[in-house]
Design a protein around this motif. Sequence first.
Motif, mmCIF file in Angstrom:
data_model
loop_
_atom_site.group_PDB
_atom_site.id
_atom_site.type_symbol
_atom_site.label_atom_id
_atom_site.label_comp_id
_atom_site.label_asym_id
_atom_site.label_seq_id
_atom_site.Cartn_x
_atom_site.Cartn_y
_atom_site.Cartn_z
ATOM 1 N N LEU A 68 -3.714 -18.235 -5.411
ATOM 2 C CA LEU A 68 -4.502 -17.023 -5.199
ATOM 3 C C LEU A 68 -4.940 -16.464 -6.540
ATOM 4 O O LEU A 68 -4.140 -16.389 -7.484
ATOM 5 N N LEU A 70 -6.070 -13.192 -8.486
ATOM 6 C CA LEU A 70 -6.127 -11.737 -8.494
ATOM 7 C C LEU A 70 -7.233 -11.328 -9.460
ATOM 8 O O LEU A 70 -7.153 -11.583 -10.657
ATOM 9 N N SER A 91 -7.384 -18.584 -2.355
ATOM 10 C CA SER A 91 -7.495 -17.257 -1.771
ATOM 11 C C SER A 91 -7.746 -16.264 -2.899
ATOM 12 O O SER A 91 -7.459 -16.543 -4.074
ATOM 13 N N TYR A 93 -7.693 -11.954 -4.109
ATOM 14 C CA TYR A 93 -7.354 -10.549 -3.898
ATOM 15 C C TYR A 93 -7.977 -9.798 -5.058
ATOM 16 O O TYR A 93 -7.749 -10.152 -6.221
ATOM 17 N N LYS A 118 -7.974 -16.893 2.392
ATOM 18 C CA LYS A 118 -7.821 -15.475 2.700
ATOM 19 C C LYS A 118 -8.475 -14.609 1.633
ATOM 20 O O LYS A 118 -8.548 -14.981 0.461
ATOM 21 N N GLY A 120 -8.153 -10.649 0.227
ATOM 22 C CA GLY A 120 -7.505 -9.347 0.231
ATOM 23 C C GLY A 120 -8.183 -8.453 -0.786
ATOM 24 O O GLY A 120 -8.887 -8.927 -1.676
ATOM 25 N N CYS A 121 -7.993 -7.155 -0.647
ATOM 26 C CA CYS A 121 -8.661 -6.230 -1.561
ATOM 27 C C CYS A 121 -7.899 -4.918 -1.621
ATOM 28 O O CYS A 121 -7.425 -4.417 -0.597
ATOM 29 N N ASP A 124 -4.129 -1.202 -1.728
ATOM 30 C CA ASP A 124 -2.983 -1.436 -0.852
ATOM 31 C C ASP A 124 -2.096 -0.209 -0.762
ATOM 32 O O ASP A 124 -1.008 -0.255 -0.175
ATOM 33 N N GLY A 304 0.096 -5.459 -1.615
ATOM 34 C CA GLY A 304 -0.883 -6.031 -0.706
ATOM 35 C C GLY A 304 -0.951 -7.542 -0.802
ATOM 36 O O GLY A 304 -1.247 -8.230 0.176
ATOM 37 N N ILE A 305 -0.657 -8.080 -1.994
ATOM 38 C CA ILE A 305 -0.640 -9.534 -2.162
ATOM 39 C C ILE A 305 0.588 -10.126 -1.479
ATOM 40 O O ILE A 305 0.504 -11.177 -0.833
ATOM 41 N N LEU A 308 -0.267 -10.165 2.088
ATOM 42 C CA LEU A 308 -1.204 -11.260 2.350
ATOM 43 C C LEU A 308 -0.475 -12.595 2.382
ATOM 44 O O LEU A 308 -0.755 -13.456 3.231
ATOM 45 N N GLY A 320 -7.072 -6.300 3.750
ATOM 46 C CA GLY A 320 -7.885 -7.509 3.775
ATOM 47 C C GLY A 320 -9.360 -7.258 3.537
ATOM 48 O O GLY A 320 -9.837 -6.118 3.446
#
Length: 386
Positions: A68, A70, A91, A93, A118, A120-121, A124, A304-305, A308, A320
């Motif tokens: 992922l 970030l 993914s 975020y 996925k 995410g944003c 969070d 939030g990560i 996720l 998300g």
Amino acid sequence: MGKPVNVGIIGCGAIIAQYLTNFRRLHAVELVAVADLDPARAQAVADDYEGVRAVSVDELIAADDVDLVLNLTIPAAHADIALKAIAAGKSVYGEKPLAANVMEARQVLEAAAKAGVKVGCAPDTVLGTGIQTARKAIDDGLIGAPISATATMVTPGHERWHPNPDFYYQPGGGPLLDMGPYYVSALVTLLGPVVSVIGAASHTRNERTIGSGPRAGESIPVTTDSHVTGILMHASGALSTLVMSFDAVQSKSPNIEIHGELGSLVVPDPNHFDGDVQLFLLGAESWETLPVSAGYVDSGRGFGIADLAATAAGSEPRAGGVLAFHALEVMESILVSARTGAAVPIQSTAARPDPVPLINLNQAATVEQTLPSEGIRQEEVQPVSS
């Protein structure tokens, strides 16, 4: 699910410190690499975080051990970095907003859906005990049917403390797109999706003076509205009033108030993860502070990560891309309405994310048990027509 997600961070500016602090205590997250346009900043992070290497942006995106990305770059670069990461099978975020505009945000979600990864944003903060305790109070019927909400953020401007505040006063910045995601995401979490908005906006100064850092005293141009007011019509029938300002000095109003048939709630600052939730019931003589009853305890940026990472395949993370897209369209539409003087219908929707039960991730090896078997699915986003 059940194993940490390997994270690579792009962008090593001021906000990264909060993520690093929380990554050190989250079992579900393993930081492996960092990158920045300034290699020295990335190297400084790597030197201070055991097991992390500093690499170029392209090397991080291509790295086999990064699951992922970030994205902590400036808003103008959010979509570009996200699309490159998605193309590499990662993914993503991102810091808020999801992208600089709805068109770019739509491209991110469509690319992610096609790639099967996925999105995410931030923020969070909606997963913390403050917003989640308020949500539980609403869901438990303590205030009856919600009627309205007010959300207020007033500050004289980030240039007073930020050493490089230029992007706050350019298109894609301003108080609404900078701070609005906290408030709009919270309002959708509490009251459900928005179907229409009306907006008005202004700015009082064409220049701002930087107040700190090596550029102190330098003037920067203001090319976006710095005071924005919006009315949000929720699908539930509730009406929210939003005031976001970089022009005014201070407000004594609560950050968010929710009013229902049976009572009113004071909701804590959605820029924070905790805070007191206060309730005034019909017929009562005073406010009462509700006990903490939901949300991630002692949480912070990065939770939030972890959420996720534990979200089942095919389900939408609570923080998300679907929620972030909807919030961005709401904010962009408020600005459109401010220019045209007409109400603007919202084409997208976002179901309220699943509630977070009261849980302490610092004491839990995994967050799997907090997630339902079925969540909001990526395809539920309804992008604005081209």
